[in-house]
Design a protein around this motif. Structure first.
Motif: not given
Length: 377
Positions: A286-296, A302-318
């Motif tokens: 669902v986080l990946a699905f919602n990305t186009p609506a709330v990219p920022e 992702l940054e808050a979780l200590g992960l690399s920031a991304s606005q690309e669906i596959k990268s967010v999902f992975d």
């Protein structure tokens, strides 16, 4: 759009006691208020350690709470409350115990029944019985909220009650009570706390007054969840997760959850998957699905979780999938016993949960929901 000019109502328990070793303050508070007949609503494990609460007087313990309680379970607890004639109800456990405690506090001795109060604002008040909440997991945030859920065993649907009259008089949050939670449960409930925060942060009803708690709750999970899974007695990590869970509870009242929880609920009601585990499995999809609506905001999560920031669906999902999987969480529906031929019925169930889906930042059709279930299978 910030929604800064949108009116919002925020509530908190009348008193919050937070910190390692504060559990016994409940007894001190109860005695100061003159409460003499107490009903503690708990699961079997926590029922064996109610002495940590420091309660005095006539203490009755109902210790048969199970995960995902249904209306029959509520009837049993109401019967226990009638016998105890309690002037104080204590929810002692996870979200199931605390939700039942809320409902018992407003229904015991009342002419109203569950069917009368399902929905928002239908509980007649004020209630006559005091309510205390003591969480023993770090996930639901139910100690801070005004909603309670039980399952209808016939329809397999969650019945949601929302009322200011279910707000606790006191919430006692002692991270030491979570030291015994097993690693897998710690992981799943921690992701549930995070999901509350993420779904509020990315919600159509998102508000800056809640965003500050939501994103900090995500940061706390990113900083401490892996540590608590690795070492359950890491006091700092446990305290961080307890605070994240509380912040998630702050988010539930004024904003609430969205698509993630809507898709997670059928896993619990139909297949008895623990609520936290269900949310963790669904979260990356669902986080990946919602990305186009709330990219920022997705990048901020992702940054808050200590992960690399991304606005690309596959990268967010992975990234989100790896975060959950690295904690030892099962991320495939088939491994949880779910059958492929039930995915359509689950999609029907989830699509009917409009109270949550209407909050989602991107419209989720039934076909979208089914596709997510199939991808998660």
């Amino acid at each position: 759009m910030s929604n800064l000019d949108r009116p919002i109502s925020m509530v908190r328990p009348g008193l919050i006691e937070f910190g390692t070793g504060v559990a016994e303050r409940l007894g001190t508070w109860a005695e100061s208020k003159g409460f003499r007949r107490v009903l503690v609503i708990s699961d079997a494990f926590n029922a064996s350690r109610t002495d940590v609460l420091g309660l005095t007087g006539e203490v009755t313990v109902y210790g048969d709470v199970k995960a995902e309680p249904d209306t029959g379970d509520l009837d049993c607890v109401l019967s226990a409350a009638e016998g105890a004639r309690a002037d104080l109800i204590v929810g002692f456990g996870g979200g199931s115990a605390m939700d039942l405690a809320k409902l018992v506090a407003v229904l015991s001795g009342s002419s109203q029944r569950l069917a009368d109060v399902v929905g928002a604002g239908k509980v007649a008040g004020p209630r006559e019985i005091a309510l205390a909440q003591v969480p023993t997991t770090s996930g639901t945030g139910s100690e801070a909220g005004i909603r309670a859920l039980v399952t209808d065993p016939e329809t397999k649907a969650k019945l949601a009650v929302e009322s200011i009259h279910m707000l606790a008089d006191i919430a006692v949050i002692d991270p030491a009570l979570t030291f015994t939670v097993p690693p897998k449960v710690t992981a799943a409930t921690g992701v549930d706390a995070m999901a509350h925060c993420v779904e509020a942060f990315t919600n159509r009803k998102a508000h800056p007054a809640v965003d500050i708690y939501a994103i900090e709750g995500v940061r706390l999970v990113g900083r401490y969840l892996a540590r608590a899974v690795h070492d359950g007695k890491d006091a700092e990590a446990r305290a961080g997760l307890s605070l994240a869970s509380l912040y998630g509870g702050y988010c539930l009242g004024p904003v609430n959850t969205a698509g993630g929880h809507a898709l997670a609920y059928p896993l619990g009601t139909r297949w008895h998957v623990a609520h936290g585990a269900a949310n963790a499995l669904i979260f990356p999809h669902v986080l990946a699905f919602n990305t186009p609506a709330v990219p920022e905001k997705t990048s901020a999560v992702l940054e808050a979780l200590g992960l690399s920031a991304s606005q690309e669906i596959k990268s967010v999902f992975d990234a989100a999938h790896e975060f959950c999987a690295s904690l030892g969480i099962e991320m495939k529906l088939r491994q949880l016993g779910v059958l492929a031929n039930d995915l359509g019925t689950m999609a029907d169930d989830a699509f009917a949960i409009r109270r949550l889906l209407d909050n989602n930042p991107r419209d989720l059709s039934r076909a979208d929901i089914l596709a997510i279930y199939e991808a998660a299978f």
